[in-house]
Design a protein around this motif. Structure first.
Motif, short mmCIF file in Angstrom:
data_model
loop_
_atom_site.label_atom_id
_atom_site.label_comp_id
_atom_site.label_asym_id
_atom_site.label_seq_id
_atom_site.Cartn_x
_atom_site.Cartn_y
_atom_site.Cartn_z
N PHE A 34 69.08 -76.68 -29.90
CA PHE A 34 70.14 -76.54 -30.90
C PHE A 34 69.85 -77.39 -32.13
O PHE A 34 70.02 -76.95 -33.27
CB PHE A 34 71.49 -76.93 -30.29
N GLY A 69 66.78 -73.53 -32.82
CA GLY A 69 66.92 -72.10 -32.61
C GLY A 69 65.78 -71.47 -31.84
O GLY A 69 65.84 -70.27 -31.53
N ASP A 113 71.05 -65.48 -29.83
CA ASP A 113 71.50 -66.53 -30.75
C ASP A 113 72.95 -66.93 -30.49
O ASP A 113 73.48 -67.80 -31.21
CB ASP A 113 71.36 -66.05 -32.21
N ASN A 163 79.43 -68.12 -36.36
CA ASN A 163 78.73 -69.30 -36.91
C ASN A 163 78.94 -70.58 -36.09
O ASN A 163 78.83 -71.68 -36.61
CB ASN A 163 79.14 -69.55 -38.36
N MET A 166 74.02 -70.67 -31.65
CA MET A 166 72.72 -71.30 -31.87
C MET A 166 72.24 -71.05 -33.30
O MET A 166 72.56 -70.02 -33.91
CB MET A 166 71.69 -70.73 -30.89
N PRO A 167 71.44 -71.98 -33.85
CA PRO A 167 70.84 -71.74 -35.16
C PRO A 167 69.92 -70.52 -35.11
O PRO A 167 69.26 -70.26 -34.11
CB PRO A 167 70.02 -73.02 -35.41
N GLY A 171 68.15 -72.16 -38.96
CA GLY A 171 69.41 -72.34 -39.69
C GLY A 171 69.23 -72.02 -41.18
O GLY A 171 68.15 -71.66 -41.61
N ARG A 174 74.03 -69.31 -38.07
CA ARG A 174 74.12 -69.49 -36.63
C ARG A 174 74.75 -68.28 -35.99
O ARG A 174 75.44 -67.49 -36.63
CB ARG A 174 74.93 -70.76 -36.30
#
Length: 201
Positions: A34, A69, A113, A163, A166-167, A171, A174
């Motif tokens: 993360f 991510g 994600d 949002n 996860m990124p 990022g 998200r």
């Protein structure tokens, strides 16, 4: 953060030969995936001296920049390189590849994600207006109120928050956070401080 654990990548019937790629599983926590970060990894391996052919056990270090991510199966490769060791001389180290694996999290389930967390409460609580506080993977907390504007919560009801997952590719975008309500019983109730629920499976 804890140092990721390393083990030989599964699926290889024999150890790598001279000059062949050495592959290792690199286990990371969901928190590390993360937030990202830098990891210094030491890899024990046996290599041959180019002149004498004598074999030596060495432990070269590798720096891995974990990108927020990353997903399970991400591969990070390092080419072969020459390192000089005291009393041994120059040794050629084989290429090394780390394959990311994700450690199971006690609360969150990752789906691409997105993140899923299950919140448990009683059926009686579900009829009330409650403040839910979710501890996120970066150490912050996310709060929301259930039972607003006539919202009906049943066993298995899912709420979606954009949002908060996860990124995506480092990022800043998200994925989504999904909160699923799970009833611990279907009739009895219990008192929870200040009308909040923060218990998870």
């Amino acid at each position: 953060m804890p140092t990721p654990s390393l083990q030989r990548h599964s699926g290889f019937g024999r150890g790598p030969g001279p000059g062949e790629d050495h592959q290792y599983e690199m286990e990371l926590t969901l928190e590390e995936l993360f937030t990202g970060g830098t990891r210094e990894l030491t890899v024990p391996m046996t290599v041959s001296h180019p002149q004498t052919r004598s074999r030596y056990r060495v432990e070269p270090s590798y720096t891995v920049d974990v990108v927020a991510g990353w997903k399970e199966g991400t591969r990070i490769s390092f080419p072969k390189r020459v390192v000089e060791y005291p009393q041994i001389g120059k040794m050629q180290l084989p290429p090394v590849t780390f394959v990311v694996t994700q450690r199971r999290h006690p609360y969150f389930e990752r789906i691409g994600d997105d993140l899923l967390i299950k919140v448990r409460l009683t059926s009686a609580q579900a009829k009330k207006r409650l403040t839910m506080e979710i501890p996120l993977l970066d150490g912050t907390k996310f709060s929301f109120v259930s039972g607003m504007r006539g919202e009906r919560i049943e066993h298995g009801t899912m709420r979606e928050f954009p949002n908060k997952g996860m990124p995506i590719k480092g990022g800043p975008k998200r994925g989504k956070l999904f909160v699923q309500f799970q009833f611990t019983d279907r009739g009895s109730s219990f008192n929870h401080p200040r009308g909040s629920a923060s218990m998870f499976y």
